[in-house]
Design an enzyme around this catalytic site. Structure first.
Site, PDB file in Angstrom:
ATOM      1  N   ALA A 220      -4.096  10.814   9.176  1.00 46.23           N
ATOM      2  CA  ALA A 220      -2.884  10.893   8.363  1.00 46.23           C
ATOM      3  C   ALA A 220      -1.684  11.264   9.230  1.00 46.23           C
ATOM      4  O   ALA A 220      -0.575  10.731   9.040  1.00 46.23           O
ATOM      5  CB  ALA A 220      -3.075  11.929   7.253  1.00 46.23           C
ATOM      6  N   GLN A 221      -1.891  12.156  10.175  1.00 52.42           N
ATOM      7  CA  GLN A 221      -0.805  12.582  11.064  1.00 52.42           C
ATOM      8  C   GLN A 221      -0.230  11.395  11.830  1.00 52.42           C
ATOM      9  O   GLN A 221       0.997  11.252  11.955  1.00 52.42           O
ATOM     10  CB  GLN A 221      -1.336  13.638  12.040  1.00 52.42           C
ATOM     11  CG  GLN A 221      -0.291  14.195  12.985  1.00 52.42           C
ATOM     12  CD  GLN A 221      -0.859  15.203  13.980  1.00 52.42           C
ATOM     13  OE1 GLN A 221      -0.150  15.703  14.836  1.00 52.42           O
ATOM     14  NE2 GLN A 221      -2.157  15.503  13.885  1.00 52.42           N
TER      15      GLN A 221
ATOM     16  N   LYS B  68      -4.061  24.919   7.930  1.00 53.91           N
ATOM     17  CA  LYS B  68      -4.420  23.669   7.257  1.00 53.91           C
ATOM     18  C   LYS B  68      -3.538  23.452   6.034  1.00 53.91           C
ATOM     19  O   LYS B  68      -3.036  22.343   5.794  1.00 53.91           O
ATOM     20  CB  LYS B  68      -5.891  23.706   6.845  1.00 53.91           C
ATOM     21  CG  LYS B  68      -6.385  22.474   6.099  1.00 53.91           C
ATOM     22  CD  LYS B  68      -6.519  21.274   6.981  1.00 53.91           C
ATOM     23  CE  LYS B  68      -7.248  20.145   6.265  1.00 53.91           C
ATOM     24  NZ  LYS B  68      -7.326  18.928   7.085  1.00 53.91           N
TER      25      LYS B  68
ATOM     26  N   VAL C 174      -3.093  -6.734  -4.358  1.00 51.44           N
ATOM     27  CA  VAL C 174      -2.881  -7.736  -3.322  1.00 51.44           C
ATOM     28  C   VAL C 174      -4.166  -8.552  -3.149  1.00 51.44           C
ATOM     29  O   VAL C 174      -5.250  -7.996  -2.996  1.00 51.44           O
ATOM     30  CB  VAL C 174      -2.492  -7.075  -1.983  1.00 51.44           C
ATOM     31  CG1 VAL C 174      -2.371  -8.129  -0.880  1.00 51.44           C
ATOM     32  CG2 VAL C 174      -1.192  -6.299  -2.125  1.00 51.44           C
TER      33      VAL C 174
ATOM     34  N   GLY D 251       0.805  -1.216   0.000  1.00 50.93           N
ATOM     35  CA  GLY D 251       0.000   0.000   0.000  1.00 50.93           C
ATOM     36  C   GLY D 251       0.832   1.257   0.000  1.00 50.93           C
ATOM     37  O   GLY D 251       1.771   1.389   0.784  1.00 50.93           O
TER      38      GLY D 251
ATOM     39  N   ASN E  46       1.712  -1.632  -4.804  1.00 49.07           N
ATOM     40  CA  ASN E  46       0.521  -0.781  -4.795  1.00 49.07           C
ATOM     41  C   ASN E  46      -0.302  -1.056  -6.046  1.00 49.07           C
ATOM     42  O   ASN E  46       0.249  -1.371  -7.111  1.00 49.07           O
ATOM     43  CB  ASN E  46       0.905   0.702  -4.741  1.00 49.07           C
ATOM     44  CG  ASN E  46      -0.286   1.586  -4.402  1.00 49.07           C
ATOM     45  OD1 ASN E  46      -0.890   1.443  -3.339  1.00 49.07           O
ATOM     46  ND2 ASN E  46      -0.615   2.502  -5.294  1.00 49.07           N
ATOM     47  N   LYS E  47      -1.591  -0.937  -5.923  1.00 43.90           N
ATOM     48  CA  LYS E  47      -2.484  -1.205  -7.058  1.00 43.90           C
ATOM     49  C   LYS E  47      -2.216  -0.263  -8.221  1.00 43.90           C
ATOM     50  O   LYS E  47      -2.214  -0.672  -9.382  1.00 43.90           O
ATOM     51  CB  LYS E  47      -3.944  -1.082  -6.597  1.00 43.90           C
ATOM     52  CG  LYS E  47      -4.969  -1.401  -7.663  1.00 43.90           C
ATOM     53  CD  LYS E  47      -6.378  -1.313  -7.096  1.00 43.90           C
ATOM     54  CE  LYS E  47      -7.426  -1.648  -8.145  1.00 43.90           C
ATOM     55  NZ  LYS E  47      -8.809  -1.572  -7.588  1.00 43.90           N
TER      56      LYS E  47
ATOM     57  N   GLU F 175     -15.734  18.101   6.275  1.00 46.11           N
ATOM     58  CA  GLU F 175     -14.892  18.742   5.259  1.00 46.11           C
ATOM     59  C   GLU F 175     -15.534  18.657   3.868  1.00 46.11           C
ATOM     60  O   GLU F 175     -15.430  19.594   3.075  1.00 46.11           O
ATOM     61  CB  GLU F 175     -13.502  18.124   5.257  1.00 46.11           C
ATOM     62  CG  GLU F 175     -12.696  18.453   6.502  1.00 46.11           C
ATOM     63  CD  GLU F 175     -11.202  18.309   6.296  1.00 46.11           C
ATOM     64  OE1 GLU F 175     -10.450  19.191   6.756  1.00 46.11           O
ATOM     65  OE2 GLU F 175     -10.767  17.313   5.671  1.00 46.11           O
TER      66      GLU F 175
ATOM     67  N   GLY G  58      -0.239   4.409   0.694  1.00 42.02           N
ATOM     68  CA  GLY G  58      -0.915   5.517   1.360  1.00 42.02           C
ATOM     69  C   GLY G  58       0.092   6.310   2.175  1.00 42.02           C
ATOM     70  O   GLY G  58       1.313   6.188   1.981  1.00 42.02           O
TER      71      GLY G  58
END
Length: 404
Positions: free
Chosen positions: A317-318, A378, A83, A12, A39-40, A172, A14
């Site tokens: 994500a952090q 941001k 995968v 992955g 990864n795809k 968001e 990401g």
């Protein structure tokens, strides 16, 4: 590559997968380990920007980064394949077009929609889940505007957009819709009052984790731009053109239904024999899967416990980016010896975009930011990740430098 080198495989691309691969490149000399990233697609995408792609406020290519632009193919073996299964017994990963063996495995396969058993949710609701699914939402919304403008007797519900869930992604996305819909109304010569955007949330509040002052600011900002909220209301069923909600089974017709109410680890994790708790793996403090010391679970695949609260950290994500440092260190330690590092989250704050130049959140020990200053922060947070991943040139190419 020499056969006696340890084989480290990352699944992955990401946030967790990309940053772990970067850190592994820094931790190991080329002759010390064989690193493979699977990864795809041949691109990495900013998951935290997908709500903007879905609303149509940024171009899809803005959210994508070619993997080979930031991961050196001479240092890392890049495999673009799907995968299918992790075979723990023989330490191999089954791909659609082959098989790869590993000594150490990093699983960052991301998330998929969690429907919580709601009837029709899987079949009829869109989800902000990938670049392609987000682009489909954008195109579908505009298609509904085109239909409404061109049909002789259009159904008013064509222009009703229902968003399920009022967590981070949902809020968001609503903020971006609040910016995008007036643009579409102007483009198709449709009065803004003809469009309804309704958020439906089972909890009595939006944005769990933020204090009341911040969430009230967010709700007021969105309501001022035409967003409707139905809080404390459960979605009972999703149909092709409506949702059934609440104890009285109210039916709300809609042309677009988007579910943001929950995610779970990629189903490959459970199918490969890893024990799941509410859709994810409870990893130990060193980020390893229980009973599998060579397997690390990161990002949306894992629950990492916060020892102070006794609850898992939200898989943001952090956190995924910080997990990469611990993971790479621990793999090197496992190979060469030393003390494994336990994960401890360094909370730098959280800022939620509300669309345009509006945002709110906390930074640096709980300092609250609102409006333009929060929106600028941001962008700084987003650009910082780009800097960590690809340096100043990537920031210049993909960064957010909005004129205010």
């Amino acid at each position: 590559m020499s056969e006696n080198k340890p084989k480290i495989v990352v699944l992955g691309a990401g946030y967790a997968g990309m940053m772990t691969t970067k850190r592994l490149m820094q931790q190991f000399a080329p002759e010390e380990a064989e690193i493979t990233l699977i990864n795809k697609h041949n691109y990495h995408y900013q998951t935290t920007w997908l709500h903007e792609v879905a609303a149509g406020t940024i171009d899809v290519n803005r959210s994508r980064i070619m993997i080979s632009d930031v991961i050196n193919p001479k240092r890392v073996h890049l495999i673009y394949d799907t995968v299918k299964k992790i075979n723990k017994a023989d330490k191999t990963v089954q791909l659609e077009n082959g098989k790869v063996d590993y000594d150490y495995l990093v699983v960052g396969l991301g998330f998929e929609k969690a429907t919580f058993g709601i009837k029709g949710m899987e079949e009829h609701a869109f989800s902000i889940q990938s670049v392609d699914k987000s682009r489909l939402i954008r195109d579908h919304i505009e298609y509904q505007f085109a239909r409404y403008r061109n049909e002789a007797n259009p159904d008013s519900s064509m222009l009703t957009i229902i968003v399920g869930g009022a967590g981070f992604t949902g809020i968001e996305f609503l903020g971006e819709l609040a910016e995008r819909i007036p643009v579409l109304c102007k483009k198709y010569d449709i009065p803004r009052r003809d469009v309804r955007i309704i958020d439906i949330e089972a909890m009595e509040t939006i944005l769990p984790g933020f204090d009341e002052e911040l969430l009230n600011y967010a709700k007021d900002s969105l309501e001022a731009r035409g967003i409707e909220f139905k809080l404390g209301t459960m979605i009972k069923e999703v149909k092709a053109d409506s949702v059934i909600v609440g104890e009285d089974n109210e039916e709300i017709k809609a042309g677009t239904i988007v579910w943001t109410g929950g995610v779970q680890a990629n189903r490959i994790i459970g199918e490969s024999g890893f024990e799941l708790t509410k859709g994810k793996v409870n990893v130990d403090a060193t980020l390893r899967a229980p009973g599998d010391e060579e397997v690390y679970m990161l990002g949306d695949c894992a629950w990492v416990m916060n020892n102070e609260t006794g609850k898992p950290y939200p898989p943001t994500a952090q956190i995924a980016i910080q997990e990469a440092d611990v993971c790479a260190h621990n793999i090197k330690t496992s190979i060469f010896g030393g003390t494994l590092q336990e994960f401890s989250f360094d909370d730098k704050g959280t800022v939620a975009s509300l669309g345009g130049s509006d945002a709110m959140g906390t930074v640096f020990d709980g300092n609250k930011l609102y409006g333009l200053s929060a929106s600028v922060m941001k962008n700084v947070i987003d650009d910082r990740y780009l800097f960590l991943l690809g340096g100043p040139m990537l920031v210049l190419r993909k960064g957010k430098f909005r004129p205010f």
